[in-house]
Design an enzyme around this catalytic site. Structure first.
Site, PDB file in Angstrom:
ATOM      1  CE  LYS A  68      -4.119  -2.076   2.063  1.00 16.40           C
ATOM      2  NZ  LYS A  68      -5.159  -1.975   3.110  1.00 16.40           N
ATOM      3  CG  ASP A 105      -8.645  -0.080   2.952  1.00 14.11           C
ATOM      4  OD1 ASP A 105      -9.413  -0.951   2.515  1.00 14.11           O
ATOM      5  OD2 ASP A 105      -7.402  -0.200   2.953  1.00 14.11           O
TER       6      ASP A 105
END
Length: 275
Positions: A68, A105
């Site tokens: 990420k 997210d």
């Protein structure tokens, strides 16, 4: 006949990922019969070469740990949401060849909470201090009107969480993990720790708990989530987060909205039941 459009989830380890089941269910529901979605075992070292090897048939990527942050230097642009936590879980390839990074997210967490009737909260608690905890702080910066307490295991982690709070404009207090039972008395408790870490806290669930957001989806329900529900508290699970963030990914990658939330959740539940 148009060429196949491709997408995939990358990470290491990746065999456990439910993303293929969710995205493929969305493609089926949307009638995108020429779209494929796979999983690829890719670590930080292999990521640059993998990205360079993608051709024009690729629409997007989902990224999990440990990629990420590693992907950011390989992108042309990242969204403000992704920049706020220095984490990208979604890459979209544009028609002109640009690579755009986003973080679904954070809005996925907010959508999962809204689905359970949780809007603004006066205070909240976070169990843990890893990458998911920083996303939780970013989500809370949009809905928490008061203080967030993070329960952590080290002084270094405490410093990190307070630093994220300052960056996000959120009042963050830290407390030692030994006091984690106190987190269960907050109106909203977000558990971001690995499987088994919160099991010992189940006996400390208060008589009238608020909302628990446990980001795990396997094993499910967790010991803490079971105890929470038994006391009448609302529980949001990791599959809720996974589905809501995947809905946003599908919409960005395909350009089709709304993505089929119900079909994607059904596919996720079926995949978990089959394990």
């Amino acid at each position: 006949m148009s060429p196949t459009r491709r997408a995939a989830v990358l990470g290491s380890p990746i065999a456990h990922s439910l993303s293929p089941e969710l995205h493929r269910a969305a493609y089926a529901d949307l009638g995108l019969s020429d779209w494929t979605y796979d999983r690829h075992e890719v670590d930080e070292e292999k990521l640059p070469a993998f990205m360079e090897g993608l051709d024009a048939t690729w629409a997007g990527l989902s990224l999990t740990m440990p990629l990420k942050r590693a992907v950011i230097p390989l992108l042309d642009e990242i969204s403000d949401t992704a920049a706020s936590v220095e984490a990208v879980n979604t890459v979209v390839f544009t028609a002109d060849g640009r690579r755009l990074g986003d973080n679904t997210d954070i809005p996925g967490m907010l959508a999962a909470l809204r689905e359970r009737g949780v809007g603004n909260v006066e205070r909240a608690a976070i169990l843990g201090a890893g990458a998911t905890a920083s996303s939780a702080l970013a989500a809370l910066s949009r809905i928490c009107t008061g203080e967030v307490t993070a329960y952590v295991r080290s002084a270094a982690r405490a410093d990190e969480m307070r630093g994220w709070g300052e960056r996000l404009g959120l009042a963050v207090r830290t407390a030692p993990w030994e006091d984690a039972a106190e987190a269960l008395r907050a109106p909203l408790t977000i558990a971001t720790t690995p499987a088994g870490t919160t099991d010992a806290l189940a006996a400390a669930v208060p008589e009238h708990p608020g909302t628990l957001f446990d980001v795990l989806y396997e094993p499910w329900p967790t010991t803490l989530a079971t105890a929470w529900a038994a006391h009448g508290g609302a529980v949001v699970g990791g599959l809720d987060l996974l589905v809501h963030q995947a809905v946003l990914q599908v919409e960005q990658m395909t350009g089709r909205a709304p993505a089929p939330l119900a079909a994607m959740r059904k596919a996720g539940l079926a995949a978990l039941a089959a394990r």
